[in-house]
Every structure is written in C-alpha cells, then in structure tokens.
Design an enzyme around this catalytic site. Structure first.
Site, short mmCIF file in Angstrom:
data_model
loop_
_atom_site.label_atom_id
_atom_site.label_comp_id
_atom_site.label_asym_id
_atom_site.label_seq_id
_atom_site.Cartn_x
_atom_site.Cartn_y
_atom_site.Cartn_z
N ASP A 126 44.81 -25.79 6.02
CA ASP A 126 44.32 -26.57 7.17
C ASP A 126 45.41 -27.42 7.81
OD1 ASP A 126 41.83 -25.59 6.37
OD2 ASP A 126 41.39 -27.37 5.17
N THR A 149 47.41 -26.89 1.59
CA THR A 149 46.19 -26.57 2.32
C THR A 149 46.53 -25.72 3.54
OG1 THR A 149 44.47 -27.43 3.78
CG2 THR A 149 46.29 -28.90 3.35
N ARG A 193 30.54 -11.26 21.40
CA ARG A 193 30.47 -11.05 19.95
C ARG A 193 31.28 -12.13 19.23
NH1 ARG A 193 27.30 -7.61 21.35
NH2 ARG A 193 27.32 -5.39 20.79
#
Ligand code: F6P
Length: 341
Positions: free
Chosen positions: A127, A125, A265
């Site tokens: 993550d 992963t 932004r």
C-alpha cells in the site's frame, strides 16, 4: 543466542529478499545465527521456528511470498502478549527479533518493545501507506502488476466499446491507484484522499465516450463517493480491528452504466497484486532493508524501524512510524487529474 526473523501481516513481494539480506550480512559480517518464526506473530507466540542458515536463503530474493509464511495474528488479544513472547524467546535461545511488517505488525512490535523485548522493524506493505519511509518494498511490484492488468483491460474494453472499472488495493491510501492509473493512461483515478461525486465520474466517462474511446476507470478499494461516510466494507474486521475493504468497483459499474449508457464491467485485481516475482527495484530495496536491520540489531537500535529517505537507508522510532498515514497529496492528485476525462 540467535536473531529471530518474522514476516507478519499481508504478504508482499520482496519479503524473501529482506530475509536473505539480513541472514547474509548477519552470518558473513557479524558471525550471527538466525532462526525464522513461522507465520508471523503466531510462530512467536507458539514457539514455532525453522533454521535460517546460509543454505536456507540461497536464491530466494526473486521468489514472491515468504519462505517463513505469514498471518495476521495479533500477539496480544488472546495470545498472551509480551510474557509469552519473552518466555518463548528465552526457551529457543533467541535474544532479539527482526519484525518485517506493516502498520499492524509494527504497532504490536512497539508494545512488545515497550515491555522490554528487543525488536527492530522493517516496513513492508504494497500500500505504501507508512509515513516514515519514502517507499515500502512490494509497492513497485503491485503497481507493475496492476498496470499490466489495466493494459489488458484496455484492449478488451476497446474491442467491445465498454467502460472498464479496475479496482486496486491500497487500504486507506491511493498510491497503487494513482501510479498504475497514470501508467496505464486511465481516464479517471478514484482514491480515498479525494471524495468524488457520481456526477463527476459520469462526466469524465461521458467525455471519453464522446471522443469515441473506451473509458478506463481505476478505483482504489478505500475510495468513497461524496455521499458515503466510509470506505465500502462488507467482510468484517481483521485481527487488528481494521475493516476489510473491497467491492467499490462493483458498486460503481452499474451506476456508470445507468448514467452514461455505456456497457460497464468491473474487475477487482485483488491478491494478484501481491503475488509472484518482485521487481528489481523491490528486490534491491528489500535487500538493503534486510542488511540495515541487522546493523540495527548489532547497534541495539531497539524500537526502531529501518526506512528509506531519498536513496539512503536510515532508521526511525516506531512511534514516529505509526499513526500517520502516507497519503496522496493534493498536488500529486491535481497533477494526475489533468489527464482525466
Ligand atoms: O495491506 C495490504 C493489503 O493487501 C491491502 O491493500 C488490503 O486491503 C489487505 O491487505 C487485504 O488483506 P487480506 O490479505 O487479509 O485479505
């Protein structure tokens, strides 16, 4: 009989290096045969296989994605579960599986192992959220991609005198945000483990503006403000019942602009973080995982996942690998937060 390999869940740089490591060691050292199931558990429940011989894995460790394809198909739910998996394995002459995946994949692998199917796991992963391994491959690549993107956001932010908000992946942990944010010199790093107020975020941004600099705020997709109960999710649930995250950066940007008065932004880096060539670190880790997974098959370590402990490859039971997230500790956050504002 063959060993079946599948890559399941979100793709991740380094998957091909695992496949190559497993097939090379399995064929050269143990004289084993392999097949690849296409598109994760979907290929297992549909009996969709391709050959995996030495010639099929030549030169692939530097390629992103997975040559087998992947999906978030859950083998249970409406897909037949253990009975269908067992029947297909028997029909195809496959006696064991190497399942390469994250939490959802390994949870399914555990249920299948409990039903008597021979499976070893490889953690995957971007993550880095699995607690039973020090690092997952793909994470280093994702951090490098995010850092490169932020370096670019900073030059355009500096040119316009804007605040740039960069949203990164990571699901419910903040590792990608923490590492890429530190590497890129972010002025605030917002992670799921640390609920933060809008006042605090605005104060960090304001102090950067007061010094005449253009602020960079990094936000993990799973971050929530102290006023929110959960992470922002507007795209429903995935096949494992988990919320699809994303969009918090776009929510924060107008708030920052309104409070600090600086044009702001937001950029969501999204799947760019999972694409392309793996870093050398991820190729090495993935190759070692692939070789160790074959060792686990040979030693019948069913229901166990290979894992990294320090610099050594070891193995842990699926039940110890699941259910507990590898979150960013308070001390790692405190260390990073010295650099905020
Ligand atoms: O788990 C890896 C990951 O990239 C998460 O960071 C992200 O929330 C999710 O997968 C995105 O999933 P999908 O590719 O299905 O959109």
């Amino acid at each position: 009989m063959s060993i079946g390999i599948l890559t399941s869940g979100g793709d991740c740089p380094g998957l091909n290096a695992v496949i190559r490591g497993a097939v090379l060691k399995g064929t050269q050292i143990y004289n084993k045969k392999f097949v690849g199931f296409r598109h994760g558990w979907r290929g297992v429940v549909e009996g969709d296989v391709i050959p995996l011989e030495r010639k099929d894995i030549q030169g692939i460790s530097k390629q992103g994605g997975t040559i087998l394809g992947t999906s978030r198909t859950n083998p249970f739910e409406a897909n037949g579960g253990a009975d269908v998996v067992r029947a297909n394995m028997e029909r195809l002459g496959v006696d064991s599986l190497i399942a390469i995946g994250g939490e959802g994949t390994l949870a399914a692998a555990k249920r299948l192992t409990d039903a008597g199917i021979k499976i070893v796991g490889v953690p995957k992963t971007v993550d880095n959220d699995l607690s039973a391994t020090d690092y997952t491959f793909g994470f280093d690549t994702a951090v490098q991609i995010a850092t490169d993107a932020m370096d670019r956001l900073r030059t355009t932010g500096d040119s316009h005198g804007r605040c740039m908000v960069a949203e990164v992946m990571g699901r419910h942990v903040g590792w990608i945000a923490l590492h890429s944010g530190m590497a890129a010199g972010a002025h605030a790093i917002l992670i799921p483990e640390q609920k933060t107020s809008m006042d605090q975020i605005a104060a960090w941004v304001q102090s950067v503006v007061d010094r005449g600099r253009a602020p960079l705020v990094v936000v993990a997709e799973g971050f929530h403000l102290d006023t929110m109960d959960d992470a922002h999710s507007e795209r429903g649930l995935d096949a494992f019942g988990r919320p699809r995250l994303g969009g918090i950066g776009e929510l924060l940007a107008p708030e920052i602009e309104a409070r600090v008065g600086i044009e702001t932004r937001a950029t969501t880096l999204g799947h760019i973080q999972r694409g392309g060539t793996p870093t050398a670190y991820d190729r090495v880790l993935a190759t070692r995982y692939g070789m160790a997974a074959v060792d686990s098959v040979i030693h019948a370590r069913w229901g166990r996942m290979v894992s990294l402990s320090g610099t050594s490859i070891t193995h842990v039971a699926f039940e110890d690998a699941l259910g507990k997230l590898n979150t960013v500790s308070q001390s790692r956050y405190d260390e990073a937060s010295i650099l905020f504002g």
